[in-house]
Design a protein around this motif. Structure first.
Motif, PDB file in Angstrom:
ATOM      1  N   GLU A  60       0.816  -1.210   0.000  1.00 56.62           N
ATOM      2  CA  GLU A  60       0.000   0.000   0.000  1.00 56.62           C
ATOM      3  C   GLU A  60       0.851   1.262   0.000  1.00 56.62           C
ATOM      4  O   GLU A  60       0.637   2.174  -0.805  1.00 56.62           O
ATOM      5  CB  GLU A  60      -0.919   0.019   1.236  1.00 56.62           C
ATOM      6  CG  GLU A  60      -2.186  -0.766   1.084  1.00 56.62           C
ATOM      7  CD  GLU A  60      -3.127  -0.549   2.265  1.00 56.62           C
ATOM      8  OE1 GLU A  60      -2.773   0.248   3.172  1.00 56.62           O
ATOM      9  OE2 GLU A  60      -4.199  -1.163   2.293  1.00 56.62           O
ATOM     10  N   GLU A  61       1.809   1.331   0.919  1.00 56.94           N
ATOM     11  CA  GLU A  61       2.572   2.566   1.087  1.00 56.94           C
ATOM     12  C   GLU A  61       3.407   2.893  -0.148  1.00 56.94           C
ATOM     13  O   GLU A  61       3.468   4.046  -0.577  1.00 56.94           O
ATOM     14  CB  GLU A  61       3.464   2.475   2.331  1.00 56.94           C
ATOM     15  CG  GLU A  61       2.684   2.421   3.635  1.00 56.94           C
ATOM     16  CD  GLU A  61       1.687   3.562   3.764  1.00 56.94           C
ATOM     17  OE1 GLU A  61       2.074   4.720   3.490  1.00 56.94           O
ATOM     18  OE2 GLU A  61       0.518   3.298   4.100  1.00 56.94           O
ATOM     19  N   ARG A  62       4.075   1.876  -0.715  1.00 57.42           N
ATOM     20  CA  ARG A  62       4.887   2.146  -1.911  1.00 57.42           C
ATOM     21  C   ARG A  62       4.001   2.564  -3.068  1.00 57.42           C
ATOM     22  O   ARG A  62       4.347   3.467  -3.842  1.00 57.42           O
ATOM     23  CB  ARG A  62       5.706   0.915  -2.290  1.00 57.42           C
ATOM     24  CG  ARG A  62       6.705   1.156  -3.423  1.00 57.42           C
ATOM     25  CD  ARG A  62       7.662  -0.010  -3.579  1.00 57.42           C
ATOM     26  NE  ARG A  62       7.053  -1.169  -4.192  1.00 57.42           N
ATOM     27  CZ  ARG A  62       7.063  -1.416  -5.512  1.00 57.42           C
ATOM     28  NH1 ARG A  62       7.660  -0.578  -6.342  1.00 57.42           N
ATOM     29  NH2 ARG A  62       6.494  -2.497  -5.993  1.00 57.42           N
ATOM     30  N   PHE A  63       2.838   1.915  -3.192  1.00 56.01           N
ATOM     31  CA  PHE A  63       1.907   2.303  -4.256  1.00 56.01           C
ATOM     32  C   PHE A  63       1.443   3.742  -4.082  1.00 56.01           C
ATOM     33  O   PHE A  63       1.389   4.512  -5.050  1.00 56.01           O
ATOM     34  CB  PHE A  63       0.705   1.359  -4.272  1.00 56.01           C
ATOM     35  CG  PHE A  63      -0.412   1.850  -5.149  1.00 56.01           C
ATOM     36  CD1 PHE A  63      -0.290   1.839  -6.529  1.00 56.01           C
ATOM     37  CD2 PHE A  63      -1.579   2.370  -4.588  1.00 56.01           C
ATOM     38  CE1 PHE A  63      -1.311   2.317  -7.344  1.00 56.01           C
ATOM     39  CE2 PHE A  63      -2.594   2.844  -5.386  1.00 56.01           C
ATOM     40  CZ  PHE A  63      -2.462   2.817  -6.777  1.00 56.01           C
ATOM     41  N   LEU A  64       1.093   4.133  -2.859  1.00 59.18           N
ATOM     42  CA  LEU A  64       0.602   5.495  -2.618  1.00 59.18           C
ATOM     43  C   LEU A  64       1.679   6.531  -2.911  1.00 59.18           C
ATOM     44  O   LEU A  64       1.380   7.629  -3.404  1.00 59.18           O
ATOM     45  CB  LEU A  64       0.093   5.625  -1.186  1.00 59.18           C
ATOM     46  CG  LEU A  64      -1.196   4.853  -0.869  1.00 59.18           C
ATOM     47  CD1 LEU A  64      -1.555   4.972   0.604  1.00 59.18           C
ATOM     48  CD2 LEU A  64      -2.352   5.329  -1.738  1.00 59.18           C
ATOM     49  N   GLU A  65       2.939   6.190  -2.612  1.00 54.28           N
ATOM     50  CA  GLU A  65       4.035   7.114  -2.928  1.00 54.28           C
ATOM     51  C   GLU A  65       4.147   7.315  -4.433  1.00 54.28           C
ATOM     52  O   GLU A  65       4.327   8.438  -4.926  1.00 54.28           O
ATOM     53  CB  GLU A  65       5.356   6.591  -2.362  1.00 54.28           C
ATOM     54  CG  GLU A  65       5.487   6.729  -0.858  1.00 54.28           C
ATOM     55  CD  GLU A  65       5.378   8.181  -0.391  1.00 54.28           C
ATOM     56  OE1 GLU A  65       6.014   9.057  -1.016  1.00 54.28           O
ATOM     57  OE2 GLU A  65       4.638   8.441   0.578  1.00 54.28           O
ATOM     58  N   ASP A  66       4.046   6.212  -5.194  1.00 58.64           N
ATOM     59  CA  ASP A  66       4.087   6.323  -6.649  1.00 58.64           C
ATOM     60  C   ASP A  66       2.865   7.070  -7.180  1.00 58.64           C
ATOM     61  O   ASP A  66       2.954   7.840  -8.139  1.00 58.64           O
ATOM     62  CB  ASP A  66       4.147   4.920  -7.284  1.00 58.64           C
ATOM     63  CG  ASP A  66       5.539   4.313  -7.203  1.00 58.64           C
ATOM     64  OD1 ASP A  66       6.473   5.033  -6.810  1.00 58.64           O
ATOM     65  OD2 ASP A  66       5.683   3.118  -7.521  1.00 58.64           O
ATOM     66  N   LEU A  67       1.713   6.828  -6.550  1.00 56.56           N
ATOM     67  CA  LEU A  67       0.486   7.477  -6.992  1.00 56.56           C
ATOM     68  C   LEU A  67       0.557   8.992  -6.787  1.00 56.56           C
ATOM     69  O   LEU A  67       0.050   9.756  -7.611  1.00 56.56           O
ATOM     70  CB  LEU A  67      -0.710   6.895  -6.242  1.00 56.56           C
ATOM     71  CG  LEU A  67      -2.089   7.440  -6.636  1.00 56.56           C
ATOM     72  CD1 LEU A  67      -2.397   7.116  -8.103  1.00 56.56           C
ATOM     73  CD2 LEU A  67      -3.178   6.868  -5.724  1.00 56.56           C
ATOM     74  N   LYS A  68       1.197   9.424  -5.708  1.00 57.18           N
ATOM     75  CA  LYS A  68       1.340  10.865  -5.462  1.00 57.18           C
ATOM     76  C   LYS A  68       2.005  11.562  -6.642  1.00 57.18           C
ATOM     77  O   LYS A  68       1.575  12.648  -7.069  1.00 57.18           O
ATOM     78  CB  LYS A  68       2.149  11.106  -4.191  1.00 57.18           C
ATOM     79  CG  LYS A  68       1.425  10.801  -2.904  1.00 57.18           C
ATOM     80  CD  LYS A  68       2.335  11.025  -1.700  1.00 57.18           C
ATOM     81  CE  LYS A  68       1.633  10.639  -0.403  1.00 57.18           C
ATOM     82  NZ  LYS A  68       2.524  10.811   0.772  1.00 57.18           N
ATOM     83  N   SER A  69       3.040  10.929  -7.193  1.00 65.53           N
ATOM     84  CA  SER A  69       3.737  11.534  -8.334  1.00 65.53           C
ATOM     85  C   SER A  69       2.812  11.649  -9.534  1.00 65.53           C
ATOM     86  O   SER A  69       2.803  12.677 -10.235  1.00 65.53           O
ATOM     87  CB  SER A  69       4.967  10.683  -8.703  1.00 65.53           C
ATOM     88  OG  SER A  69       5.850  10.586  -7.601  1.00 65.53           O
ATOM     89  N   LEU A  70       2.015  10.600  -9.777  1.00 63.89           N
ATOM     90  CA  LEU A  70       1.082  10.630 -10.903  1.00 63.89           C
ATOM     91  C   LEU A  70       0.010  11.693 -10.688  1.00 63.89           C
ATOM     92  O   LEU A  70      -0.347  12.427 -11.622  1.00 63.89           O
ATOM     93  CB  LEU A  70       0.449   9.251 -11.070  1.00 63.89           C
ATOM     94  CG  LEU A  70      -0.597   9.097 -12.181  1.00 63.89           C
ATOM     95  CD1 LEU A  70       0.017   9.405 -13.540  1.00 63.89           C
ATOM     96  CD2 LEU A  70      -1.198   7.692 -12.156  1.00 63.89           C
ATOM     97  N   ILE A  71      -0.507  11.799  -9.473  1.00 63.98           N
ATOM     98  CA  ILE A  71      -1.555  12.773  -9.147  1.00 63.98           C
ATOM     99  C   ILE A  71      -1.045  14.197  -9.353  1.00 63.98           C
ATOM    100  O   ILE A  71      -1.751  15.067  -9.879  1.00 63.98           O
ATOM    101  CB  ILE A  71      -2.032  12.572  -7.700  1.00 63.98           C
ATOM    102  CG1 ILE A  71      -2.764  11.224  -7.554  1.00 63.98           C
ATOM    103  CG2 ILE A  71      -2.921  13.718  -7.255  1.00 63.98           C
ATOM    104  CD1 ILE A  71      -3.974  11.075  -8.427  1.00 63.98           C
ATOM    105  N   GLU A  72       0.189  14.445  -8.934  1.00 63.54           N
ATOM    106  CA  GLU A  72       0.753  15.788  -9.076  1.00 63.54           C
ATOM    107  C   GLU A  72       0.938  16.150 -10.538  1.00 63.54           C
ATOM    108  O   GLU A  72       0.728  17.296 -10.943  1.00 63.54           O
ATOM    109  CB  GLU A  72       2.079  15.869  -8.321  1.00 63.54           C
ATOM    110  CG  GLU A  72       1.884  15.852  -6.807  1.00 63.54           C
ATOM    111  CD  GLU A  72       3.188  15.747  -6.049  1.00 63.54           C
ATOM    112  OE1 GLU A  72       4.222  15.454  -6.692  1.00 63.54           O
ATOM    113  OE2 GLU A  72       3.188  15.962  -4.825  1.00 63.54           O
TER     114      GLU A  72
END
Length: 550
Positions: A35-47
């Protein structure tokens, strides 16, 4: 000269999610344990996309993905969450954790379905994070599944290099060569958290990165699934007697298995089946192959795959094969495969087709797999296997591993005596030595013995000699030729007890398999003296030998 290769596109999990956002997909299930690694990667995509984004769990409620601040107070109820998402009038991504547990509630499932089937003027994709893909039937057509892969080999190396830099700065040793490659193989297939933790643990405890500790951690990771076994006690090709054709094939296959071969348009090797009499070294060569190629060895037993619960066996085989791919490059050893697949012809009547579906999943994977997983399957009786498993395209070769012949028995005897500290010489001058003439004579007496039976004779002779030494009945504990012959006389070989089976296997192998040994090939196909003496394909013993006890 290098040959050009066709370009293929393989999207990562995050790239696929970005593409699905662009196509306005409304619900995406992200299959991951991280979960945590995915959310970190997702933050970059969201930004990059400049979306609003929120995460929700039944314990933390609704929070802003970037800042972590509470977005709506006390929003823990999934039904209220669905209402909030339906009424939200801005473009935003909602990340829902553990919803695979919540949609078992019929109200939550209905609320989710209403959102996904109601026309929206604003794009509000839902990302469901789950380690499972057990989507309710009503929602299957509304949700797209994306695999968020474990750290790639390149990412594993990046983590390792970071720890190596730490060690170098403190003047501590770092792994090199074959050991470093083995460490990388062991780390592949772990989550980022597991990788970081095991590297820190090894360095804190040993002031260096220790391969054995990495392997032990990897073994635990695999064992938790209950589907595969991570084999750590490997063999060595030098300890495999006979099977010269099989060994040479495996040595050459290694080149085609390596990524470099793709630059030359060389097809990768898929695997091999080793069929033969029990105790002839099929398991040993599987273990030795992993050591030769310096790859992890995973063992699959079909008994661990089959489950009495409806649908679980199919899920187990899929999980096991995905696990093998996540560890790749690796060797997957399917032991005694015929026992697990026996009865597939009557599966529709006996188990409602469960075994048939498991076999079909395995067959499809064997044909379509792209991950570098070399499959070696061992079997004692190939006639019990479904014929579609052995057709061309599933395995590269089927090898027949037969009883060792005279020269091979001599080789096996030497291996097991030398492992116990004995020397093989031309002229004996000490109690810890055997002459080549003695080895030749013992091999003659061990006609029709398997490799395992030869090892058992040597082991038992050693135990008996040591017992007599401790009792004061002899001056040394060393094995003598007479000790070995005594054990030979007391053993009835498998081939004598199951002569018909050996004949049937040899008859089948003559037209359906490649001999693992050049000696066996000459016996079945050549014009050697041994072949002329046994035209009926029987095993090489006199008819009187069948009359046990006389």
């Amino acid at each position: 000269m290098l040959m050009s290769t066709a370009n293929t596109v393989s999207l990562s999990g995050m790239e696929e999610i970005s593409m699905l956002f662009n196509s306005r997909r409304r619900a995406i299930l992200v299959n991951t344990f991280e979960e945590e690694r995915f959310l970190e990667d997702l933050k970059s995509l969201i930004e990059v996309k400049r979306y609003e984004a929120y995460t929700w769990s039944i314990t933390a409620g609704l929070r802003d993905l970037i800042s972590g601040d509470v977005a709506v107070k006390n929003l823990y109820d999934p039904i209220r969450l669905m209402n909030h998402i339906a009424e939200y009038d801005k473009q935003a991504v909602f990340v829902l954790k553990d919803f695979h547990d919540i949609w078992t509630n019929y109200q939550a499932k209905r609320a989710l379905r209403d959102i996904l089937e109601t026309k929206q003027n604003v794009y509000k994709p839902l990302l469901l994070i789950s380690p499972y893909t057990n989507i309710p039937t009503e929602l299957e057509k509304l949700i797209t599944v994306v695999e968020y892969e474990l750290p790639t080999r390149e990412q594993v190396i990046e983590e390792l290099e970071g720890m190596e830099a730490f060690l170098r700065n403190r003047g501590l040793p770092v792994p090199e060569g074959r050991e470093r490659e083995a460490i990388i193989h062991a780390l592949v297939g772990m989550t980022k958290t597991e990788i970081v933790n095991v590297l820190k643990k090894s360095v804190a405890k040993n002031k260096k990165i220790v391969l054995e500790e990495i392997v032990a951690e990897k073994e635990q990771v695999i064992r938790k699934t209950g589907l595969l076994e991570y084999v750590t006690k490997l063999g060595r090709m030098e300890d495999v007697g006979g099977m010269d054709i099989f060994k040479e094939w495996l040595e050459d296959a290694k080149y085609a298995f390596e990524p470099e071969a793709r630059k030359y348009n060389i097809d990768p090797v898929k695997g091999a089946i080793a069929v033969g009499v029990p105790g002839t070294g099929k398991s040993l060569i599987a273990k030795s192959l992993a050591h030769l190629w310096n790859l992890p060895l995973l063992k699959m037993s079909m008994s661990n795959i089959m489950d009495s619960r409806v649908g679980q066996s199919e899920k187990n085989i899929d999980r096991a094969l995905k696990l093998a791919e996540s560890v790749a490059p690796c060797v997957l050893w399917i032991d005694e495969i015929e026992k697990g697949l026996a009865g597939v012809a009557s599966s529709d009547r006996s188990d409602s087709g469960t075994l048939s579906r498991v076999v079909q999943s395995l067959l499809t994977w064997l044909s379509d797999k792209e991950a570098p997983v070399f499959v070696i399957a061992t079997a004692n009786d190939i006639t019990k296997l479904p014929p579609e498993l052995t057709r061309a395209g599933r395995f590269d070769e089927i090898f027949f591993v037969s009883l060792p012949h005279q020269k091979e028995r001599e080789e096996i005897l030497k291996i097991h005596l030398q492992k116990r500290g004995y020397k093989i010489v031309y002229e004996s001058s000490g109690p810890d030595e055997f002459t080549t003439y003695q080895i030749e004579g013992l091999a003659v007496e061990m006609k029709n013995f398997t490799g395992a039976e030869i090892e058992q004779v040597i082991a038992e002779a050693g135990r008996r000699a040591y017992a007599e030494f401790r009792k004061g009945l002899r001056e040394t504990h060393y094995i003598t030729e007479e000790d070995i012959l005594e054990q030979v006389e007391q053993m009835v070989p498998f081939a004598v007890r199951n002569a018909d089976l050996v004949r049937q296997l040899r008859s089948w192998a003559k037209t359906s398999a490649k001999c693992a040994s050049s000696e066996e090939h000459k016996f079945l196909h050549g014009s050697s003296k041994e072949d002329n003496d046994h035209e009926s394909l029987s095993i090489d013993f006199d008819e009187d030998d069948l009359i046990l006890g006389e």
